[in-house]
Design a protein around this motif. Sequence first.
Motif, PDB file in Angstrom:
ATOM      1  N   ARG A 389       0.842  -1.196   0.000  1.00 33.32           N
ATOM      2  CA  ARG A 389       0.000   0.000   0.000  1.00 33.32           C
ATOM      3  C   ARG A 389       0.877   1.247   0.000  1.00 33.32           C
ATOM      4  O   ARG A 389       0.623   2.198  -0.749  1.00 33.32           O
ATOM      5  CB  ARG A 389      -0.926  -0.003   1.225  1.00 33.32           C
ATOM      6  N   TRP A 390       1.903   1.235   0.861  1.00 32.31           N
ATOM      7  CA  TRP A 390       2.798   2.386   0.874  1.00 32.31           C
ATOM      8  C   TRP A 390       3.481   2.563  -0.478  1.00 32.31           C
ATOM      9  O   TRP A 390       3.588   3.680  -0.989  1.00 32.31           O
ATOM     10  CB  TRP A 390       3.880   2.207   1.950  1.00 32.31           C
ATOM     11  N   PHE A 391       3.929   1.466  -1.090  1.00 35.64           N
ATOM     12  CA  PHE A 391       4.651   1.525  -2.362  1.00 35.64           C
ATOM     13  C   PHE A 391       3.768   2.127  -3.461  1.00 35.64           C
ATOM     14  O   PHE A 391       4.195   3.021  -4.209  1.00 35.64           O
ATOM     15  CB  PHE A 391       5.104   0.116  -2.734  1.00 35.64           C
ATOM     16  N   ASP A 392       2.530   1.676  -3.529  1.00 40.28           N
ATOM     17  CA  ASP A 392       1.605   2.204  -4.548  1.00 40.28           C
ATOM     18  C   ASP A 392       1.352   3.696  -4.327  1.00 40.28           C
ATOM     19  O   ASP A 392       1.345   4.487  -5.279  1.00 40.28           O
ATOM     20  CB  ASP A 392       0.279   1.433  -4.509  1.00 40.28           C
ATOM     21  N   ASP A 393       1.163   4.084  -3.063  1.00 39.34           N
ATOM     22  CA  ASP A 393       0.917   5.503  -2.760  1.00 39.34           C
ATOM     23  C   ASP A 393       2.137   6.348  -3.102  1.00 39.34           C
ATOM     24  O   ASP A 393       2.001   7.475  -3.620  1.00 39.34           O
ATOM     25  CB  ASP A 393       0.570   5.670  -1.274  1.00 39.34           C
ATOM     26  N   ALA A 394       3.342   5.824  -2.822  1.00 37.57           N
ATOM     27  CA  ALA A 394       4.564   6.572  -3.124  1.00 37.57           C
ATOM     28  C   ALA A 394       4.726   6.781  -4.623  1.00 37.57           C
ATOM     29  O   ALA A 394       5.130   7.865  -5.077  1.00 37.57           O
ATOM     30  CB  ALA A 394       5.777   5.840  -2.546  1.00 37.57           C
ATOM     31  N   LEU A 395       4.413   5.761  -5.414  1.00 37.47           N
ATOM     32  CA  LEU A 395       4.529   5.890  -6.877  1.00 37.47           C
ATOM     33  C   LEU A 395       3.466   6.832  -7.436  1.00 37.47           C
ATOM     34  O   LEU A 395       3.731   7.591  -8.382  1.00 37.47           O
ATOM     35  CB  LEU A 395       4.413   4.512  -7.540  1.00 37.47           C
ATOM     36  N   ARG A 406      11.525   7.190 -22.228  1.00 38.12           N
ATOM     37  CA  ARG A 406      11.244   5.778 -21.945  1.00 38.12           C
ATOM     38  C   ARG A 406      10.974   5.627 -20.444  1.00 38.12           C
ATOM     39  O   ARG A 406      11.791   5.983 -19.608  1.00 38.12           O
ATOM     40  CB  ARG A 406      12.425   4.902 -22.362  1.00 38.12           C
ATOM     41  N   ARG A 407       9.838   5.088 -20.125  1.00 36.26           N
ATOM     42  CA  ARG A 407       9.371   5.031 -18.750  1.00 36.26           C
ATOM     43  C   ARG A 407      10.124   3.969 -17.941  1.00 36.26           C
ATOM     44  O   ARG A 407      10.382   2.868 -18.416  1.00 36.26           O
ATOM     45  CB  ARG A 407       7.873   4.730 -18.741  1.00 36.26           C
ATOM     46  N   ILE A 408      10.488   4.333 -16.712  1.00 37.87           N
ATOM     47  CA  ILE A 408      11.042   3.379 -15.742  1.00 37.87           C
ATOM     48  C   ILE A 408       9.868   2.771 -14.979  1.00 37.87           C
ATOM     49  O   ILE A 408       9.053   3.490 -14.400  1.00 37.87           O
ATOM     50  CB  ILE A 408      12.007   4.064 -14.772  1.00 37.87           C
ATOM     51  N   LYS A 409       9.774   1.461 -14.986  1.00 35.68           N
ATOM     52  CA  LYS A 409       8.666   0.787 -14.312  1.00 35.68           C
ATOM     53  C   LYS A 409       9.153   0.136 -13.020  1.00 35.68           C
ATOM     54  O   LYS A 409      10.064  -0.683 -13.041  1.00 35.68           O
ATOM     55  CB  LYS A 409       8.060  -0.276 -15.226  1.00 35.68           C
ATOM     56  N   LEU A 410       8.518   0.530 -11.916  1.00 36.28           N
ATOM     57  CA  LEU A 410       8.754  -0.111 -10.630  1.00 36.28           C
ATOM     58  C   LEU A 410       7.546  -0.990 -10.338  1.00 36.28           C
ATOM     59  O   LEU A 410       6.428  -0.487 -10.166  1.00 36.28           O
ATOM     60  CB  LEU A 410       8.948   0.930  -9.530  1.00 36.28           C
ATOM     61  N   ARG A 411       7.748  -2.306 -10.281  1.00 39.55           N
ATOM     62  CA  ARG A 411       6.613  -3.225 -10.247  1.00 39.55           C
ATOM     63  C   ARG A 411       6.154  -3.559  -8.823  1.00 39.55           C
ATOM     64  O   ARG A 411       4.974  -3.458  -8.521  1.00 39.55           O
ATOM     65  CB  ARG A 411       6.971  -4.513 -10.994  1.00 39.55           C
ATOM     66  N   LEU A 441      12.491   7.085  -2.061  1.00 36.18           N
ATOM     67  CA  LEU A 441      11.875   5.846  -1.603  1.00 36.18           C
ATOM     68  C   LEU A 441      12.372   5.463  -0.199  1.00 36.18           C
ATOM     69  O   LEU A 441      11.580   5.070   0.661  1.00 36.18           O
ATOM     70  CB  LEU A 441      12.169   4.713  -2.591  1.00 36.18           C
ATOM     71  N   VAL A 442      13.675   5.604   0.017  1.00 32.57           N
ATOM     72  CA  VAL A 442      14.223   5.255   1.332  1.00 32.57           C
ATOM     73  C   VAL A 442      13.661   6.167   2.411  1.00 32.57           C
ATOM     74  O   VAL A 442      13.272   5.719   3.500  1.00 32.57           O
ATOM     75  CB  VAL A 442      15.764   5.336   1.302  1.00 32.57           C
ATOM     76  N   ASN A 443      13.588   7.463   2.127  1.00 33.47           N
ATOM     77  CA  ASN A 443      13.025   8.399   3.103  1.00 33.47           C
ATOM     78  C   ASN A 443      11.564   8.084   3.378  1.00 33.47           C
ATOM     79  O   ASN A 443      11.080   8.234   4.510  1.00 33.47           O
ATOM     80  CB  ASN A 443      13.178   9.834   2.600  1.00 33.47           C
ATOM     81  N   GLY A 444      10.847   7.639   2.347  1.00 32.27           N
ATOM     82  CA  GLY A 444       9.451   7.258   2.540  1.00 32.27           C
ATOM     83  C   GLY A 444       9.314   6.031   3.421  1.00 32.27           C
ATOM     84  O   GLY A 444       8.420   5.950   4.279  1.00 32.27           O
ATOM     85  N   ILE A 445      10.190   5.058   3.218  1.00 31.91           N
ATOM     86  CA  ILE A 445      10.181   3.861   4.063  1.00 31.91           C
ATOM     87  C   ILE A 445      10.377   4.248   5.517  1.00 31.91           C
ATOM     88  O   ILE A 445       9.680   3.761   6.419  1.00 31.91           O
ATOM     89  CB  ILE A 445      11.270   2.875   3.596  1.00 31.91           C
ATOM     90  N   ARG A 446      11.323   5.154   5.761  1.00 37.05           N
ATOM     91  CA  ARG A 446      11.589   5.565   7.137  1.00 37.05           C
ATOM     92  C   ARG A 446      10.403   6.327   7.739  1.00 37.05           C
ATOM     93  O   ARG A 446       9.989   6.067   8.859  1.00 37.05           O
ATOM     94  CB  ARG A 446      12.840   6.458   7.177  1.00 37.05           C
ATOM     95  N   ALA A 447       9.890   7.285   6.962  1.00 36.35           N
ATOM     96  CA  ALA A 447       8.869   8.180   7.506  1.00 36.35           C
ATOM     97  C   ALA A 447       7.512   7.502   7.645  1.00 36.35           C
ATOM     98  O   ALA A 447       6.783   7.749   8.608  1.00 36.35           O
ATOM     99  CB  ALA A 447       8.750   9.420   6.621  1.00 36.35           C
ATOM    100  N   LYS A 448       7.161   6.659   6.687  1.00 35.34           N
ATOM    101  CA  LYS A 448       5.807   6.107   6.656  1.00 35.34           C
ATOM    102  C   LYS A 448       5.676   4.715   7.266  1.00 35.34           C
ATOM    103  O   LYS A 448       4.583   4.300   7.633  1.00 35.34           O
ATOM    104  CB  LYS A 448       5.314   6.052   5.208  1.00 35.34           C
ATOM    105  N   LEU A 449       6.789   3.978   7.352  1.00 32.96           N
ATOM    106  CA  LEU A 449       6.703   2.601   7.822  1.00 32.96           C
ATOM    107  C   LEU A 449       7.312   2.411   9.205  1.00 32.96           C
ATOM    108  O   LEU A 449       7.473   1.286   9.674  1.00 32.96           O
ATOM    109  CB  LEU A 449       7.379   1.670   6.815  1.00 32.96           C
ATOM    110  N   GLY A 450       7.708   3.509   9.855  1.00 34.36           N
ATOM    111  CA  GLY A 450       8.127   3.445  11.245  1.00 34.36           C
ATOM    112  C   GLY A 450       9.569   3.050  11.472  1.00 34.36           C
ATOM    113  O   GLY A 450       9.896   2.515  12.534  1.00 34.36           O
ATOM    114  N   PHE A 451      10.447   3.335  10.495  1.00 35.58           N
ATOM    115  CA  PHE A 451      11.856   3.009  10.689  1.00 35.58           C
ATOM    116  C   PHE A 451      12.679   4.221  11.127  1.00 35.58           C
ATOM    117  O   PHE A 451      13.869   4.101  11.412  1.00 35.58           O
ATOM    118  CB  PHE A 451      12.444   2.405   9.406  1.00 35.58           C
TER     119      PHE A 451
END
Length: 484
Positions: A389-395, A406-411, A441-451
Motif C-alpha cells: 500500500r505504501w509503495f503504490d501511494d509513493a509511486l 522511456r518510462r522506468i517501471k517499478l513493479r 523511496l528510502v526516506n518514505g520507508i523511514r517516515a511512513k513505515l516506522g523506521f
Amino acid sequence: MKPQVIIIGRPNVGKSTLFNRLVGKKLALVDDQPGVTRDRRMGDAEIAGLQFTVVDTAGWEDEDELTLPGRMRKQTEASLEGADAAMFVIDSRVGLTPLDEEIGRYLRENDVPIVVVANKAEGSAGESGILESYSLGLGDPVPLSAEHGEGIADLFSALWPIIGEKADAAEAAAELQDELDEDAPLGPLKLAIVGRPNAGKSTLINRLLGEDRLLTGPEAGITRDSIAIDWQWTDPKAGPDDDGVREIRLIDTAGMRKKRNVTEKLEKLSVADARRAVDFAEVVILLLDATQGLEHQDLKIASHVLEEGRALMIAINKWDVAGQIGTDTPSGLFNGIRGALDDGLAQVRGLPLFAVSAKNGKGLDTMLRAAFEIRESWSKRVPTAALNRWFDDALDANPPPAPGGRRIKLRYITQAGTRPPRFVIFGTRLDDLPKSYERYLVNGIRAKLGFDAVPVRVTLKSPKNPYNANRGGGGNFSGGSNRT
C-alpha cells in the motif's frame, strides 16, 4: 552461573595469550610489550567439557594507587572478589621475580583457590622456573605453553576438583533455560559505546553499573580492549504489569582517533577491535564530548556505524559542564550539534540525540529506553499488505521519471530481511533510476513505515534479458546491489 576463574600475574607473562587459548578466539589484544591489558575482559572458556567464565586482568605492578599502573592493579584485586578460582601465571623461562613473590604473598592471604600456571614451558628452558615456583607455597605448578596449547589437559586436572561441581550444575541449569526460552523475544540488547578518546565512554558505563568496573582517568586512550559486560537495567517508567528489568550487554570500546594520527601498532589493534565490536552490536551510542562539540572524526565514526547497518544514537556527554564552556548556551550547543549531524549525515536525518552526564547520571534512563525502542524498529518486519500500500501511494504521489521518453517501471517491493531492514524493489530500466528517486523511496520507508533514523538497505533488481548471450541459468531476476 558458570564458575568464574581469574587469570592473574605480572605484566607480559602470557595472561592474554592463555585467555585467548581458553576461549578459542583471539579476543584479547596480545603484543610483546608489557601492560597491554588494562581492563578486565571476560570470555566463555571450555576444557574437555569443563565450562567456565575466564577473566583476563591487567598485569600486576607495584606502583602507587593514584598512577595508571596502580589503578590497573586495583582493578585486578577487585576481580578476585566472588571468583571461584584464580590462575596465577608466571614465566617459567624467567623464573620467579620479586614481583611474582609479592603477588604470591597477596594470594595466600585470600580465600580464593589458586592454581599456579608455569607458562612458556615448552622445551627444557622452563624447567628451573617450574621448580622455583614450588617455593610460592601454592601447590604443584601446571607447566604449559599457552601459545602452543601444550599442557591444557593438565590445567583441566587442576581446575576440575575446584570448579567441576559448580560447572556441572550451571550446565544443567542452562539446558533447562534453553528449553524455556525457545519462544522468547529478542535477547539482551547488545549496546556498544563508541567515540573519540577521552569522551567518557568507560566513565559512562561505570555510572550505569554503579561501580568502578572499568579503568578511568584523565589520560586519553586508557581503554584498549573492547570489554563486554552483562548487566540488568530497571526502567523506572515501566508500567504496572512490567517489572521493568531489561537485559543489556554493554560493550566499551577504545577511542577512535583520526587514521593519520594512529601510528602505534597497539593503537591500530585497539581501533580494529573497536570496529569489530560495532559489528557485534545491535545499537551503537556515539558519545560526544560537550567540551569539544562535534568534529569531523565523530561524523566518520557515525558513517562507519551506519555503513555496517547498526542502529545509531548520539549522546553528548559532560552536559553538567556544557554551560561553562565558550559563549554558546547549552540549548545552542545542542541545536548546533543537531544541525551539524543532519548536514553531515544527510542519508539518515533525525538520529536520536541526547544530552547526558556520566558524572551525575543525567539523561541515562531516557537514553537506554530509546535504545530498546530503536532496536525494535531495527528488527521490525512490515506486513506485505502495508508495504505494498505504501509503495503504490509513493509511486502515485511521485511517479518515476522517464529519461529519454522511456518510462522506468517499478513493479513491486518486498522486505528481504531485518537487522537492518532490507528491501528489494523489482522493475525495469533500473540502471536509469536517479539516485534522488532512490533517496525518495528510502526516506518514505523511514517516515511512513516506522523506521525513523534506522539504516535501511534497498536493492534494485531487474528481469533478466532473454536475448543476453551472457545470461546465467536459473532464477527470474538478477541484479542490483544498490545499497542506500
